[in-house]
Design a protein around this motif. Structure first.
Motif, mmCIF file in Angstrom:
data_model
loop_
_atom_site.group_PDB
_atom_site.id
_atom_site.type_symbol
_atom_site.label_atom_id
_atom_site.label_comp_id
_atom_site.label_asym_id
_atom_site.label_seq_id
_atom_site.Cartn_x
_atom_site.Cartn_y
_atom_site.Cartn_z
ATOM 1 N N LEU A 8 0.855 -1.066 -0.028
ATOM 2 C CA LEU A 8 -0.120 0.058 -0.002
ATOM 3 C C LEU A 8 0.960 1.228 0.111
ATOM 4 O O LEU A 8 0.612 2.295 -0.501
ATOM 5 C CB LEU A 8 -0.962 0.078 1.091
ATOM 6 N N CYS A 49 -0.894 -2.753 -6.646
ATOM 7 C CA CYS A 49 -0.486 -3.015 -5.280
ATOM 8 C C CYS A 49 -1.538 -3.079 -4.326
ATOM 9 O O CYS A 49 -1.675 -3.840 -3.445
ATOM 10 C CB CYS A 49 0.169 -1.367 -4.827
ATOM 11 N N CYS A 50 -2.819 -2.309 -4.754
ATOM 12 C CA CYS A 50 -3.844 -2.487 -3.765
ATOM 13 C C CYS A 50 -4.599 -4.081 -4.076
ATOM 14 O O CYS A 50 -4.960 -4.533 -3.058
ATOM 15 C CB CYS A 50 -5.006 -1.560 -4.160
ATOM 16 N N LEU A 97 -10.569 -3.092 0.908
ATOM 17 C CA LEU A 97 -9.871 -3.239 -0.627
ATOM 18 C C LEU A 97 -10.882 -3.888 -1.605
ATOM 19 O O LEU A 97 -10.648 -3.432 -2.715
ATOM 20 C CB LEU A 97 -8.247 -3.889 -0.969
#
Length: 311
Positions: A8, A49-50, A97
């Motif tokens: 993150l 990334c998330c 997320l």
């Protein structure tokens, strides 16, 4: 829990640094296609990334997810990720997320449906203003001429795309300028710029507080026009497409001292007339490779514990 937090943080770093570097660079206007590629790589890295942080957090929180994620992995890999040490926050992080991912998908679906509904409405209006002749079949890439006092030309994407031009534009443009305008619009169609605009608009509307997505949408709208200008200028010359833009938009107050909704047009014309040379092939290759590496970084960070076990 350190690895999801690191991902993150890496996504936040890419979202903060990438747009700033692009804003300071002098080459995006010279290489709009390359700039489009770089922007897509930066946004893809943020989203990746998330997504990876969500998968790892979900694997730590729920045994069923862990079994699916690490099913093909050799023994010892799961222990290397120390999923048991993620703590009670893993489920909450994964849920947040996952909600963001679902919201993104919903916004993209909304954008596509809205665009399709708008196209259907425009096609109905177009059919009223320019009905098909008896025996005429539905064909793609059809040029439609509309009676109109305002010069204009635009592309209507879809299963049966339409290239629409008004009679006022035909009166103002000479043959070469008209061909350049048509090449510009076909450049949009071949590169599928409509999908770039859908995705960037979905992210910007879904997450209005995230500056990188707002910047992504704004730059997509600007860069796709520059890229299409370059398609036309390579076939018919920069001066031809610049004069065509002036002819089509001169009576809209675009080139006056006061800002207008089409304020980007004077800059497009100035860029075409300046004829700034392109970057060297070597520099274009370096920038392309560097941009392609940006989404790879989150994957490498995620695989570090597994690689440590397998080496």
């Amino acid at each position: 829990m350190l690895l999801p937090l690191a991902l993150l943080a890496l996504g936040g770093l890419a979202a903060a640094v990438g747009p700033r570097l692009l804003a300071r660079a002098e080459w995006p206007d010279r290489e709009p296609v390359l700039a489009l590629w770089v922007w897509q790589c930066v946004v893809a890295a943020v989203l990746l990334c998330c997504a990876l942080a969500m998968v790892l957090s979900a694997a730590a929180a729920w045994e069923a997810v862990r079994g699916h994620v690490f099913a093909p992995a050799p023994s010892g890999v799961v222990e290397a990720y120390a999923l048991q040490g993620y703590g009670p926050w893993a489920g909450a992080v994964a849920a947040v997320l996952a909600g963001g991912g679902a919201w993104t998908a919903a916004m993209l679906t909304h954008e596509v449906r809205t665009a399709r509904a708008q196209r259907k409405r425009q096609r109905r209006e177009l059919l009223v203003r320019s009905p098909r002749l008896p025996g005429e079949v539905e064909a793609g890439d059809r040029l439609v001429v509309l009676e109109g006092e305002r010069p204009g030309a635009w592309w209507m994407p879809g299963t049966a795309p339409r290239l629409v031009i008004t009679t006022a534009a035909l009166r103002r443009l000479n043959r070469r300028q008209l061909d350049a305008v048509l090449a510009h619009e076909r450049g949009h169609a071949r590169a599928r710029h409509d999908w770039l605009l859908y995705c960037s608009s979905a992210l910007a509307k879904g997450f209005p507080q995230v500056p990188v997505f707002a910047g992504f949408r704004g730059e997509m709208h600007r860069l796709v026009e520059l890229a299409a200008d370059d398609v036309a200028s390579r076939q018919f010359g920069r001066l031809t497409i610049a004069l065509a833009l002036i002819q089509l938009n001169g009576d809209r107050g675009v080139f006056g001292p006061c800002p207008t909704p089409h304020a980007e047009l004077p800059r497009r014309v100035d860029r075409l007339l300046a004829a700034t040379p392109r970057l060297t092939p070597a520099r274009r290759l370096r920038l392309t490779a560097a941009a392609a590496f940006v989404p790879v970084v989150p994957l490498l960070v995620t695989l570090v514990p597994a690689l440590g076990v397998l080496r």
